[in-house]
Design an enzyme around this catalytic site. Structure first.
Site, PDB file in Angstrom:
ATOM      1  N   CYS A   2      -8.553  11.804  27.201  1.00  0.00           N
ATOM      2  CA  CYS A   2      -8.793  12.542  28.429  1.00  0.00           C
ATOM      3  C   CYS A   2      -8.282  13.967  28.282  1.00  0.00           C
ATOM      4  O   CYS A   2      -7.486  14.271  27.398  1.00  0.00           O
ATOM      5  CB  CYS A   2      -8.050  11.904  29.600  1.00  0.00           C
ATOM      6  SG  CYS A   2      -8.637  10.262  29.974  1.00  0.00           S
ATOM      7  N   GLY A  47     -13.273  13.975  26.652  1.00  0.00           N
ATOM      8  CA  GLY A  47     -13.764  12.895  27.501  1.00  0.00           C
ATOM      9  C   GLY A  47     -15.103  13.259  28.093  1.00  0.00           C
ATOM     10  O   GLY A  47     -15.200  14.254  28.794  1.00  0.00           O
ATOM     11  N   TYR A  62      -7.981  14.955  14.403  1.00  0.00           N
ATOM     12  CA  TYR A  62      -9.321  14.793  14.964  1.00  0.00           C
ATOM     13  C   TYR A  62      -9.500  15.284  16.399  1.00  0.00           C
ATOM     14  O   TYR A  62     -10.467  15.963  16.705  1.00  0.00           O
ATOM     15  CB  TYR A  62      -9.734  13.314  14.915  1.00  0.00           C
ATOM     16  CG  TYR A  62     -11.045  13.067  15.627  1.00  0.00           C
ATOM     17  CD1 TYR A  62     -12.254  13.265  14.965  1.00  0.00           C
ATOM     18  CD2 TYR A  62     -11.075  12.671  16.963  1.00  0.00           C
ATOM     19  CE1 TYR A  62     -13.459  13.073  15.630  1.00  0.00           C
ATOM     20  CE2 TYR A  62     -12.280  12.477  17.628  1.00  0.00           C
ATOM     21  CZ  TYR A  62     -13.469  12.675  16.960  1.00  0.00           C
ATOM     22  OH  TYR A  62     -14.651  12.500  17.612  1.00  0.00           O
ATOM     23  N   ASN A  72      -3.476  12.248  31.260  1.00  0.00           N
ATOM     24  CA  ASN A  72      -3.947  12.051  29.892  1.00  0.00           C
ATOM     25  C   ASN A  72      -2.892  11.226  29.178  1.00  0.00           C
ATOM     26  O   ASN A  72      -1.725  11.629  29.122  1.00  0.00           O
ATOM     27  CB  ASN A  72      -4.140  13.405  29.204  1.00  0.00           C
ATOM     28  CG  ASN A  72      -4.429  13.280  27.704  1.00  0.00           C
ATOM     29  OD1 ASN A  72      -4.114  14.189  26.941  1.00  0.00           O
ATOM     30  ND2 ASN A  72      -5.016  12.189  27.280  1.00  0.00           N
ATOM     31  N   GLY A  73      -3.322  10.097  28.639  1.00  0.00           N
ATOM     32  CA  GLY A  73      -2.370   9.222  27.957  1.00  0.00           C
ATOM     33  C   GLY A  73      -2.596   7.793  28.396  1.00  0.00           C
ATOM     34  O   GLY A  73      -3.622   7.476  28.995  1.00  0.00           O
TER      35      GLY A  73
HETATM   36  P1  AMP Z   1     -16.102   4.639  12.159  1.00  0.00           P
HETATM   37  O1  AMP Z   1     -17.541   4.980  12.046  1.00  0.00           O
HETATM   38  O2  AMP Z   1     -15.861   3.524  13.146  1.00  0.00           O
HETATM   39  O3  AMP Z   1     -15.432   4.391  10.858  1.00  0.00           O
HETATM   40  O4  AMP Z   1     -15.362   5.896  12.821  1.00  0.00           O
HETATM   41  C1  AMP Z   1     -15.033   7.031  12.057  1.00  0.00           C
HETATM   42  C2  AMP Z   1     -15.823   8.188  12.509  1.00  0.00           C
HETATM   43  O5  AMP Z   1     -15.576   8.374  13.886  1.00  0.00           O
HETATM   44  C3  AMP Z   1     -15.451   9.487  11.812  1.00  0.00           C
HETATM   45  O6  AMP Z   1     -16.636  10.187  11.528  1.00  0.00           O
HETATM   46  C4  AMP Z   1     -14.647  10.257  12.830  1.00  0.00           C
HETATM   47  O7  AMP Z   1     -14.965  11.624  12.819  1.00  0.00           O
HETATM   48  C5  AMP Z   1     -15.071   9.661  14.127  1.00  0.00           C
HETATM   49  N1  AMP Z   1     -13.957   9.507  15.032  1.00  0.00           N
HETATM   50  C6  AMP Z   1     -12.673   9.317  14.749  1.00  0.00           C
HETATM   51  N2  AMP Z   1     -11.964   9.201  15.880  1.00  0.00           N
HETATM   52  C7  AMP Z   1     -12.847   9.327  16.887  1.00  0.00           C
HETATM   53  C8  AMP Z   1     -12.771   9.312  18.299  1.00  0.00           C
HETATM   54  N3  AMP Z   1     -11.612   9.133  18.890  1.00  0.00           N
HETATM   55  N4  AMP Z   1     -13.891   9.460  19.027  1.00  0.00           N
HETATM   56  C9  AMP Z   1     -15.084   9.614  18.431  1.00  0.00           C
HETATM   57  N5  AMP Z   1     -15.229   9.643  17.117  1.00  0.00           N
HETATM   58  C10 AMP Z   1     -14.137   9.496  16.349  1.00  0.00           C
END
Ligand code: AMP
Length: 484
Positions: free
Chosen positions: A16, A42, A257, A117-118
């Site tokens: 968030c 979000g 990220y 947020n949290g």
């Molecule tokens: P996965 O496909 O499940 O292995 O997720 C990894 C991918 O999701 C990577 O490309 C990351 O950039 C992305 N990612 C990591 N954390 C998040 C997040 N909180 N929300 C959306 N995408 C994410």
């Protein structure tokens, strides 16, 4: 049929973002701008509550900030010189309008709007106790626990009641709260989630990230300190430190990220950190190759850092389509296999015949890596080496980042060799924990007193997981923890 984008469902989701402003005639419109800058935190819902010094005004809705606050007519219905806003992806609470923040309550002392947020780790436990005492909950979010604790507090002033309530909760919280004539900002004692203070002339601003200060032309004053409560009213800003001082444990995944690369977090440029992680990766697990290609957009700064450190050309070998929304027309079975290209497409001219190093920020379930590696091979890559700018994600987050349960985390199930095989890469490497700590400016991770919250990589949870451990969560779990 309209459905949620399955690619986004494979991922962790952003948590968030919060924004608060005091002392500006265009408070609501600046809040809408600030929330727009925080949209990456979000995308599910957005809300603003304003105060005109007498009455509160609110508008909340599902969807993006622009969908809800894009018209002058809506902004006009939010008069006043102070406002708080929130963008949300549910980490707790179901997806429904009554869960959209800021939450608002009418108390003995007047109205109070709260954006959070949290994620609280003892919310279910407290909620059960409160329900026993007769509190009627209106939403399924953990934040509402704070609202009730404020309501039943025996203290008289709004800030004392907020502090009293927060002494009882555990977990991660960066809060913005708006009372009739005051804006309050709070960061939990470990400072797990970010919150910054900004100023534009006589106007004070609180925001999750500095990029939201930039968009409204405000200067960064400083981070709100872990465990600090700031109270802003007509007489200026007051800082209170009501909690026992603890060593800060800022979320290291914000750097990897979550945060926007143009934000400054805890005094450090997120972009620079990401580039340095890439450089660490190149040092730790370099490989002979012809080109470094980021998985856009999250892998771009780390890939740049990798390429420079390794002396290998950087190319945009994967192009991202920015118009993939949260919903799309579900493809029929016959064209479903094309779905992978909805969000990313290989830039064949940069890939064909080359030994490729792909850089992404994380592997969660492994869905993205598997698809991207296959796509790059189909585009004619001679070799595909995957490099990840975080250590393996082996544990779920309970502090506000929406991760799947542990069993679904690829790194929980498989070692690095197993993961490389599953995603189909010729090699796979993750940055080491110490490499990551070097990139954020430490010499190494201090195992006795880790400088960050890195529970998703280490299982070292700095706040007790009371709801999980006590089993209190079971009764309402389906209501309260969608998204975890
Ligand atoms: P996965 O496909 O499940 O292995 O997720 C990894 C991918 O999701 C990577 O490309 C990351 O950039 C992305 N990612 C990591 N954390 C998040 C997040 N909180 N929300 C959306 N995408 C994410």
């Amino acid at each position: 049929m309209l459905t949620t984008n399955p690619f986004d469902d494979d991922h962790l989701h952003e948590e968030c973002g919060v924004f608060g402003i005091f002392g500006h005639s265009g408070a609501a419109s600046l809040t809408a701008l600030g929330l727009h800058a925080l949209q990456h935190r979000g995308q599910e819902a957005a809300g603003i509550v304003s105060s005109d010094g007498d009455m509160f005004h609110s508008h909340r809705g599902m969807g993006h900030v622009g969908d809800n606050f894009g018209s002058e007519a809506v902004i006009k219905r939010l008069p006043g010189t102070a406002a708080v806003g929130h963008v949300r992806y549910s980490t707790t609470g179901e997806t429904m309008l009554r869960n959209v923040q800021p939450l608002f309550g009418d108390f003995e002392f007047g109205g109070l709007a709260i954006g959070h947020n949290g994620n609280l780790t003892n919310a279910l436990t407290i909620r059960k106790q409160l329900v026993r005492r007769g509190c009627l909950f209106q939403s399924t979010t953990d934040t509402e626990v704070i609202v009730h604790l404020i309501a039943i507090s025996l203290y008289s002033t709004v800030e004392d009641r907020v502090i009293d309530a927060l002494r009882q909760v555990e977990g991660a919280y960066s809060l913005v709260a708006l009372a009739t004539n005051a804006l309050i900002g709070v960061r939990d004692p470990l400072g797990i989630r970010p919150l910054v203070l900004g100023r534009r002339g006589d106007t004070w601003i609180l925001a999750s990230e500095t990029c939201a200060l930039d968009i409204v032309g405000a200067d960064v004053v400083r981070d709100v300190e872990p465990g600090e409560v700031v109270v802003i009213n007509d007489t200026g800003l007051r800082s209170i430190k009501p909690f026992a001082k603890l060593r800060r444990r800022f979320c290291i995944f914000e750097h990897i990220y979550f945060a926007r690369p143009d934000s400054i977090m805890e005094g450090t440029s997120v972009y620079e950190v990401r580039k340095r992680i890439g450089a660490e990766l190149a040092k730790e697990s370099g490989v002979d190759a012809d080109v470094v290609i980021p998985v856009p957009d999250s892998g771009v700064p780390a890939a740049l850092g990798y390429a420079v450190a390794a002396g290998i050309p950087f190319e945009l070998g994967i192009i991202r389509n920015h118009y993939v929304g949260r919903t799309f027309i579900e493809p029929t079975d016959s064209i479903r296999h094309l779905g992978v290209k909805l969000k990313h497409n290989a830039n064949r001219a940069q890939i064909e015949g080359k030994r490729v190093i792909l850089v992404d920020d994380s592997i969660v379930r492994g869905t993205t890596s598997t698809k991207i590696v296959e796509m790059v091979r189909q585009a004619g890559a001679a070799e595909v080496h995957m490099r990840i700018s975080s250590p393996p994600t082996t544990h779920s987050c309970f502090y506000g980042i929406d991760t799947p349960e542990r069993e679904k985390l690829l790194a929980y199930r498989l070692d690095v060799a197993g993961m490389a095989k599953l995603i189909g890469a010729d090699s796979l490497a993750f940055v080491s924990l110490d490499g990551l700590y070097r990139a954020v400016g430490e010499t190494a991770r201090d195992s006795r007193y880790p400088q960050f919250c890195d529970a998703c990589f280490t299982g070292d949870y700095p706040v007790p997981l009371t709801d999980q451990e006590g089993g209190e969560g079971q009764l309402s779990l389906t209501l309260l923890t969608e998204g975890h």
